[in-house]
Design a protein around this motif. Sequence first.
Motif, PDB file in Angstrom:
ATOM      1  N   GLU A 179       5.283 -31.007  29.550  1.00  0.00           N
ATOM      2  CA  GLU A 179       6.016 -30.559  28.667  1.00  0.00           C
ATOM      3  C   GLU A 179       7.692 -30.574  29.364  1.00  0.00           C
ATOM      4  OE1 GLU A 179       3.992 -26.412  27.081  1.00  0.00           O
ATOM      5  OE2 GLU A 179       4.166 -26.574  29.163  1.00  0.00           O
ATOM      6  N   GLY A 180       8.605 -31.145  28.405  1.00  0.00           N
ATOM      7  CA  GLY A 180       9.734 -31.285  28.938  1.00  0.00           C
ATOM      8  C   GLY A 180       9.938 -32.441  30.062  1.00  0.00           C
ATOM      9  N   GLY A 181       9.147 -33.280  30.215  1.00  0.00           N
ATOM     10  CA  GLY A 181       8.946 -34.360  31.340  1.00  0.00           C
ATOM     11  C   GLY A 181       8.890 -35.737  30.513  1.00  0.00           C
TER      12      GLY A 181
END
Length: 132
Positions: free
Chosen positions: A98-100
Motif C-alpha cells: 500500500e502506497g509503495g
Amino acid sequence: MKKLLFITAITILVSCSKDDEPTRLMYDITYTVVASNGATINKVEYRDDKGDLIELTNVTSPWTINLNVRAGLGLEAAAYGDIPYQGSLSITATWTPEGGSAQSESETLPNDIPNSTINNGRVEISGRTLPD
C-alpha cells in the motif's frame, strides 16, 4: 456500589474484546504463468490471502490471479508443465505494498534441446515473508 462494579465489569469486557493486533500493511500480488510454443501447464501452486497453499490443475495459459495479502504472510508460487523443444514455461510475481512501489520477480524454463520434451518442469517464485 453495584453500579460502579457493573460499569467496571463492562469496561473490562469491552477492552478485552478489542482486537489488539495492529493494522498490518497490505500488498497487492499478481501471479502470472505463461506456457508458450506448445508448452502446457500441468499444475500451479500459490499461497493465498490466508497463507494456505493452493494447488490448481487443468490450468490454461496465460493464467493469472490477483490477491490482496497482509504483511507477515508469504509470497510463494510455482508452476509445473511439459515443455517441448523451443517451448518455455514462465512464472512472474508482482507485489505492491500500500502506497509503495511495485516489485517483481520472474523465472523462465526454456527447452533448447532438439527432439526433446521437459516433462513436468518447474519454475518458482521462492517463498518469503512480506515485510511490515
